[in-house]
Design a protein around this motif. Structure first.
Motif, PDB file in Angstrom:
ATOM      1  N   UNK A 237       0.840  -1.203   0.000  1.00  0.00           N
ATOM      2  CA  UNK A 237       0.000   0.000   0.000  1.00  0.00           C
ATOM      3  C   UNK A 237       0.867   1.242   0.000  1.00  0.00           C
ATOM      4  N   UNK A 238       0.232   2.355  -0.312  1.00  0.00           N
ATOM      5  CA  UNK A 238       0.860   3.669  -0.220  1.00  0.00           C
ATOM      6  C   UNK A 238       0.096   4.501   0.804  1.00  0.00           C
ATOM      7  N   UNK A 239       0.833   5.297   1.523  1.00  0.00           N
ATOM      8  CA  UNK A 239       0.210   6.139   2.551  1.00  0.00           C
ATOM      9  C   UNK A 239       0.833   7.533   2.470  1.00  0.00           C
ATOM     10  N   UNK A 240      -0.001   8.546   2.624  1.00  0.00           N
ATOM     11  CA  UNK A 240       0.478   9.930   2.648  1.00  0.00           C
ATOM     12  C   UNK A 240       0.256  10.507   4.031  1.00  0.00           C
ATOM     13  N   UNK A 241       1.234  11.236   4.493  1.00  0.00           N
ATOM     14  CA  UNK A 241       1.122  11.882   5.794  1.00  0.00           C
ATOM     15  C   UNK A 241       1.956  13.155   5.786  1.00  0.00           C
ATOM     16  N   UNK A 242       1.676  14.031   6.688  1.00  0.00           N
ATOM     17  CA  UNK A 242       2.418  15.294   6.768  1.00  0.00           C
ATOM     18  C   UNK A 242       3.024  15.442   8.158  1.00  0.00           C
ATOM     19  N   UNK A 243       4.052  16.273   8.236  1.00  0.00           N
ATOM     20  CA  UNK A 243       4.726  16.465   9.518  1.00  0.00           C
ATOM     21  C   UNK A 243       5.408  17.817   9.529  1.00  0.00           C
ATOM     22  N   UNK A 244       5.546  18.436  10.711  1.00  0.00           N
ATOM     23  CA  UNK A 244       6.299  19.693  10.805  1.00  0.00           C
ATOM     24  C   UNK A 244       7.798  19.422  10.734  1.00  0.00           C
ATOM     25  N   UNK A 245       8.566  20.419  10.317  1.00  0.00           N
ATOM     26  CA  UNK A 245      10.019  20.301  10.280  1.00  0.00           C
ATOM     27  C   UNK A 245      10.643  21.533  10.937  1.00  0.00           C
ATOM     28  N   UNK A 246      11.797  21.342  11.546  1.00  0.00           N
ATOM     29  CA  UNK A 246      12.545  22.414  12.194  1.00  0.00           C
ATOM     30  C   UNK A 246      14.016  22.248  11.807  1.00  0.00           C
ATOM     31  N   UNK A 247      14.650  23.334  11.428  1.00  0.00           N
ATOM     32  CA  UNK A 247      16.026  23.190  10.986  1.00  0.00           C
ATOM     33  C   UNK A 247      16.840  24.461  11.124  1.00  0.00           C
ATOM     34  N   UNK A 248      18.129  24.325  10.823  1.00  0.00           N
ATOM     35  CA  UNK A 248      19.063  25.450  10.819  1.00  0.00           C
ATOM     36  C   UNK A 248      19.987  25.276   9.616  1.00  0.00           C
ATOM     37  N   UNK A 249      19.843  26.172   8.645  1.00  0.00           N
ATOM     38  CA  UNK A 249      20.697  26.119   7.462  1.00  0.00           C
ATOM     39  C   UNK A 249      21.961  26.936   7.695  1.00  0.00           C
ATOM     40  N   UNK A 250      23.099  26.321   7.355  1.00  0.00           N
ATOM     41  CA  UNK A 250      24.390  27.017   7.391  1.00  0.00           C
ATOM     42  C   UNK A 250      24.865  27.122   5.946  1.00  0.00           C
ATOM     43  N   UNK A 271       9.442  14.385  12.633  1.00  0.00           N
ATOM     44  CA  UNK A 271       8.865  13.133  13.143  1.00  0.00           C
ATOM     45  C   UNK A 271       7.683  12.758  12.265  1.00  0.00           C
ATOM     46  N   UNK A 272       7.700  11.532  11.751  1.00  0.00           N
ATOM     47  CA  UNK A 272       6.634  11.048  10.875  1.00  0.00           C
ATOM     48  C   UNK A 272       5.940   9.886  11.571  1.00  0.00           C
ATOM     49  N   UNK A 273       4.604   9.977  11.656  1.00  0.00           N
ATOM     50  CA  UNK A 273       3.826   8.914  12.300  1.00  0.00           C
ATOM     51  C   UNK A 273       2.571   8.633  11.488  1.00  0.00           C
ATOM     52  N   UNK A 274       2.158   7.363  11.505  1.00  0.00           N
ATOM     53  CA  UNK A 274       0.831   7.043  10.985  1.00  0.00           C
ATOM     54  C   UNK A 274       0.408   5.660  11.462  1.00  0.00           C
ATOM     55  N   UNK A 275      -0.895   5.438  11.491  1.00  0.00           N
ATOM     56  CA  UNK A 275      -1.503   4.135  11.783  1.00  0.00           C
ATOM     57  C   UNK A 275      -2.395   3.764  10.608  1.00  0.00           C
ATOM     58  N   UNK A 276      -2.328   2.534  10.182  1.00  0.00           N
ATOM     59  CA  UNK A 276      -3.151   2.108   9.058  1.00  0.00           C
ATOM     60  C   UNK A 276      -3.729   0.730   9.342  1.00  0.00           C
ATOM     61  N   UNK A 277      -5.031   0.619   9.128  1.00  0.00           N
ATOM     62  CA  UNK A 277      -5.719  -0.659   9.314  1.00  0.00           C
ATOM     63  C   UNK A 277      -6.069  -1.245   7.951  1.00  0.00           C
ATOM     64  N   UNK A 278      -5.790  -2.560   7.785  1.00  0.00           N
ATOM     65  CA  UNK A 278      -5.998  -3.236   6.511  1.00  0.00           C
ATOM     66  C   UNK A 278      -6.689  -4.572   6.774  1.00  0.00           C
ATOM     67  N   UNK A 279      -7.593  -4.958   5.883  1.00  0.00           N
ATOM     68  CA  UNK A 279      -8.223  -6.270   5.950  1.00  0.00           C
ATOM     69  C   UNK A 279      -7.651  -7.150   4.848  1.00  0.00           C
ATOM     70  N   UNK A 280      -7.150  -8.333   5.253  1.00  0.00           N
ATOM     71  CA  UNK A 280      -6.596  -9.267   4.276  1.00  0.00           C
ATOM     72  C   UNK A 280      -7.410 -10.564   4.343  1.00  0.00           C
ATOM     73  N   UNK A 281      -7.741 -11.095   3.166  1.00  0.00           N
ATOM     74  CA  UNK A 281      -8.538 -12.316   3.107  1.00  0.00           C
ATOM     75  C   UNK A 281      -7.684 -13.436   2.526  1.00  0.00           C
ATOM     76  N   UNK A 282      -7.714 -14.587   3.207  1.00  0.00           N
ATOM     77  CA  UNK A 282      -6.904 -15.723   2.794  1.00  0.00           C
ATOM     78  C   UNK A 282      -7.768 -16.984   2.785  1.00  0.00           C
ATOM     79  N   UNK A 283      -7.166 -18.067   2.301  1.00  0.00           N
ATOM     80  CA  UNK A 283      -7.881 -19.339   2.283  1.00  0.00           C
ATOM     81  C   UNK A 283      -8.731 -19.515   1.037  1.00  0.00           C
TER      82      UNK A 283
END
Length: 407
Positions: A237-250, A271-283
């Protein structure tokens, strides 16, 4: 992509906005023409110049064939001479295979570094940096220095030291001054200045580059859009998420070409976080359902190291720039967890994977208006987890937008 194209289009226009500076040139008929010359703060010896009769007139071009000399105020001066050039490429890692070589004569524009009773000149192209000198009206002679291989051993040939010791005579000079003399602009310039002072000769010391090196520090804050592609066993699967960034350019503005080139170091925390729920069918006929819950946590400091090219907007305080480089990753907290649960199959298992990044290429563009900076950066692909099996990998792509203030 439209934004990048627009910025590059504007930057191409802005490049032409660099002001012309007051100067002169001497043409092949020995006529001195005062004019305004486009000052590129040349690193390599130029083969032509662009000039205007006045600041409102049309731009004209004159090549080395028609120039004997040109200068811009007291900042820089070039003279046309036929010089002896050796084949050693001393700006590269390529070593000459022997101590002997065949020279060639070439007509070039030499950059004047010190002008007086003793004169120091520089010739430079993409692969070579050579110094030359003359005493009074004597012909211009090369200062020879290069490294070569002999019997797979690195040797150094530096006859420039004896050449200058024999010809720069001054009571204050000692042989040690020449033995420790490095084949570098400042060392050579200083000994020529000292010689002219010792002989009560008036001299002019031209700036090697009009520009000066400068460090900029820019704290940044911004937003990062992340695209995560995961493949674990038969789950993709593909997942998109966003996050804040903090930096110092020299940023270090290199002291040539009007500070158009700079080196950048841009450590950034996210910091990147996400939770994803998926249903998989087998048998048989997919009769069994498995509930899968994936949890992704990735905190890191990205350290892009690269080079920047600046296009000026009317003046050096306002600019558009493009970046390119490589980003190293320092993971701080990283984990990918998959929880499989199925009552029908009596399944309740958790699989955990530690993540590590192999870094990524970085490209970007931005605009700086005085102290305010706005920027777009793209990290095409960061591999966070990989196994020999094509069924287990995790990739991250990111687009960052940030604003900063240069202090």
């Amino acid at each position: 992509m439209k934004l990048i194209f627009l910025l590059l289009l504007i930057s191409t226009y802005s490049f032409s906005q660099i002001t012309f500076e007051k100067g002169y040139f001497v043409n092949s008929n020995n006529e001195i023409k005062e004019c305004f010359i486009k000052n590129y703060d040349w690193v390599n010896s130029p083969s032509k110049i662009l000039y205007k009769d006045n600041k409102e007139s049309e731009i004209e071009e004159i090549g080395i064939e028609e120039i004997k000399e040109f200068g811009i105020n007291d900042k820089s001066k070039f003279i046309k001479r036929s010089i002896t050039i050796d084949p050693v490429k001393n700006k590269t890692n390529e070593l000459y295979p022997s101590k002997e070589y065949t020279t060639r004569n070439e007509i070039v524009l030499l950059k004047v570094i010190v002008e007086g009773k003793a004169n120091l000149y520089k010739y430079e192209n993409d692969t070579q940096l050579k110094y030359y000198y003359s005493i009074s009206t004597d012909s211009i002679k090369p200062l020879i220095f290069y490294k070569y291989l002999k019997d797979n051993t690195l040797k150094t040939n530096e006859p420039y030291k004896k050449e200058l010791y024999d010809n720069l005579k001054c009571n204050k000079f000692k042989i040690k001054d020449f033995l420790i003399l490095r084949y570098q602009n400042n060392d050579l310039k200083n000994i020529f200045v000292d010689y002219n002072l010792c002989n009560n000769s008036k001299y002019i010391e031209y700036n090697l580059y009009d520009s000066k090196g400068k460090l900029n520090f820019t704290p940044k804050i911004g937003y990062q859009q992340n695209s995560i592609k995961a493949t674990f066993d038969e789950v993709q699967y593909k997942e998109s998420t966003s996050s804040p960034i903090f930096g110092l350019e020299i940023e270090y503005l290199l002291p040539f070409n009007k500070n158009k080139f700079s080196l950048i170091l841009d450590p950034t925390f996210t910091t990147i976080k996400y939770n994803k729920s998926i249903n998989q069918y087998v048998g048989y006929n997919d009769m069994y359902k498995i509930d899968i819950k994936d949890t992704f946590t990735y905190s890191s400091i990205s350290i892009p190291i690269g080079i920047r090219y600046n296009f000026f907007l009317l003046n050096p305080n306002n600019k558009i720039y493009v970046n390119g480089g490589y980003s190293f990753e320092l993971p701080i907290k990283n984990n990918f967890t998959s929880h499989y649960k199925s009552e029908a199959l009596s399944l309740d298992s958790t699989y955990s994977y530690d993540l590590s990044s192999h870094g990524s290429l970085m490209i970007g563009t931005g605009v700086r208006i005085k102290n305010i900076n706005a920027e777009l950066k793209i990290f095409p692909k960061r591999e966070l987890f990989y196994s020999i099996s094509k069924y287990q990998n995790l990739n991250l792509q990111s687009i960052c937008i940030a604003i900063g203030y240069t202090i």
